[in-house]
Design an enzyme around this catalytic site. Structure first.
Site, mmCIF file in Angstrom:
data_model
loop_
_atom_site.group_PDB
_atom_site.id
_atom_site.type_symbol
_atom_site.label_atom_id
_atom_site.label_comp_id
_atom_site.label_asym_id
_atom_site.label_seq_id
_atom_site.Cartn_x
_atom_site.Cartn_y
_atom_site.Cartn_z
ATOM 1 C CE LYS A 187 -69.331 -35.367 69.281
ATOM 2 N NZ LYS A 187 -69.614 -34.506 69.300
ATOM 3 C CG ASP A 229 -54.742 -23.997 62.755
ATOM 4 O OD1 ASP A 229 -53.422 -24.194 62.642
ATOM 5 O OD2 ASP A 229 -54.547 -24.029 61.057
HETATM 6 C C1 IPM Z 1 -49.685 -28.573 62.876
HETATM 7 C C2 IPM Z 1 -49.690 -28.998 61.307
HETATM 8 C C3 IPM Z 1 -48.961 -30.612 60.567
HETATM 9 C C4 IPM Z 1 -50.338 -31.747 61.824
HETATM 10 C C5 IPM Z 1 -49.188 -31.030 59.465
HETATM 11 C C6 IPM Z 1 -48.835 -29.810 59.160
HETATM 12 C C7 IPM Z 1 -49.435 -32.769 59.920
HETATM 13 O O1 IPM Z 1 -51.369 -28.892 61.097
HETATM 14 O O2 IPM Z 1 -48.341 -28.566 62.969
HETATM 15 O O3 IPM Z 1 -50.362 -27.986 63.347
HETATM 16 O O4 IPM Z 1 -51.358 -31.580 61.225
HETATM 17 O O5 IPM Z 1 -49.465 -32.039 63.395
HETATM 18 MG MG MG Z 2 -52.168 -27.820 62.180
#
Ligand code: IPM
Ligand code: MG
Length: 351
Positions: free
Chosen positions: A190, A250
């Site tokens: 960013k 994700d």
């Molecule tokens: C991941 C998870 C973790 C992160 C959490 C559970 C702390 O979302 O491994 O991606 O944010 O890194």
């Molecule tokens: Mg995560």
């Protein structure tokens, strides 16, 4: 060869899925003439319940003395809705990353033909998508100081910090992955707003001349979030900071329709950790219904890290076969759904 594997099953479905990966690794050992010595240790909510610490010292020492770590999942709903909880399972994960120096999280994103109709995206957009997210894992806003509250508690702050050296080592890994793949590296930042991102760009620009065969492009994170769903096939290797990588990885993981199948590796200075990207799925804990394939594929990445390439290939092949044959859990079953433990048994038998 004998390999020492630390096993951290963690919370929720963690113990059930890890047990299946162990079955498969034992079969790999028998077939290829290796022995894997598994030692279990506590992490996450389980560790808090028993020791008060989500990443106890004995667990840390076990990891340091092992050749690899097989990790299940952490997280327990009893902590999620309690912002005042003093210790949280997630702190165990962050402590593990920091103490083992796991500065890179590697998440390969690829499609499985028979599952592609489960993708939220149109098949023609996502079919054949194949890229890797390289996320920085021990810096940035997750660890920057100061973090906390003002004295009167009405103000809270987190700090995003990156040093050139931290950027250089993760981007170097990004270049290495790109070199082994399709030679394209997308750096996500960013830089139009953040000083840290401008340091990322500057650092990458300095590194470009040493990698003349890699095509590098820079992309703002908001644009990247859009492009991942619009043109997932255009990416090869994406490298980015901790927080952006958390979100984008994700997002990337669901576009293929194979969330329950995607593995990850966290690598860095000390022992590497291998874990499925999905969470602890507490609603399914103890029911023998969770999909073990992402954990089994994480075990394949673990084997690769030990340079056991044929062994890893055999594991991937038997996973593909289980999907083709329909020996899979209820989340992806078209016909009869198998139990977690049945899938594990089948994989071990058919490897
Ligand atoms: C991941 C998870 C973790 C992160 C959490 C559970 C702390 O979302 O491994 O991606 O944010 O890194
Ligand atoms: Mg995560």
């Amino acid at each position: 060869m004998e390999y020492k594997i630390a096993v951290l099953p963690g919370d929720g479905i963690g113990p059930e899925i890890v047990a299946q990966a162990i079955k498969v690794l034992n079969k790999v050992g028998a077939k290829f003439g290796h022995s894997f010595a598994f030692t279990e240790a506590l992490v996450g909510a389980h560790a808090i319940d028993e020791t008060g610490d989500p990443f106890p010292e004995v667990t840390f020492r076990l990891c340091m003395n092992s050749d690899a770590v097989l990790f299940g999942a952490i997280g327990d709903p009893k902590y999620d809705n309690d912002p005042k909880a003093k210790v949280r399972p997630e702190q165990g994960l962050l402590a593990m990353r920091k103490k083992l120096g796991l500065y890179a999280n590697i998440r390969p994103v690829n499609t499985f033909k028979s599952l592609i109709h489960r993708s939220p995206l149109r098949t023609d957009l996502v079919e054949g998508a194949d890229f890797v997210v390289v996320r920085e894992l021990t810096g940035g806003i997750y660890f920057g100081e100061p973090q906390g509250r003002s004295e009167d508690l009405t103000k809270a702050f987190d700090t995003n910090v990156y040093t050139k050296e931290e950027i250089r080592r993760i981007v170097k890994l990004g270049f290495e992955y790109a070199a082994k793949r399709n030679k394209r590296l997308t750096v996500v930042d960013k830089a139009n707003v953040l000083a840290t991102s401008r340091l990322w760009r500057e650092t990458v620009q300095e590194m470009i001349p040493d990698h003349p065969d890699i095509e590098v492009d820079f992309m703002f994170v908001d644009n990247a979030a859009m492009q991942i769903i619009q043109w997932p096939k255009k990416f090869d290797v994406m490298v980015t900071e901790n927080m952006f990588g958390d979100i984008l990885s994700d997002e990337a993981s669901v576009i293929t329709g194979s969330l329950g199948l995607l593995p990850s590796a966290s690598v860095g200075i000390h022992t590497s950790v291998f874990e499925p990207i999905h969470g602890s799925y507490p609603q399914a804990a103890g029911k023998d219904i969770a999909n073990p394939l992402a954990t089994v594929l994480s075990a394949a990445m673990l084997l690769e890290s030990l340079d056991l390439l044929d062994e890893a290939k055999a594991v991937r092949a038997v996973v593909d076969k289980s999907i083709e044959t329909g020996v899979v859990t209820e989340d992806i079953a078209e016909g009869k759904a198998y139990k977690t433990s049945e899938v594990g048994d089948w994989l071990a038998e058919n490897l």
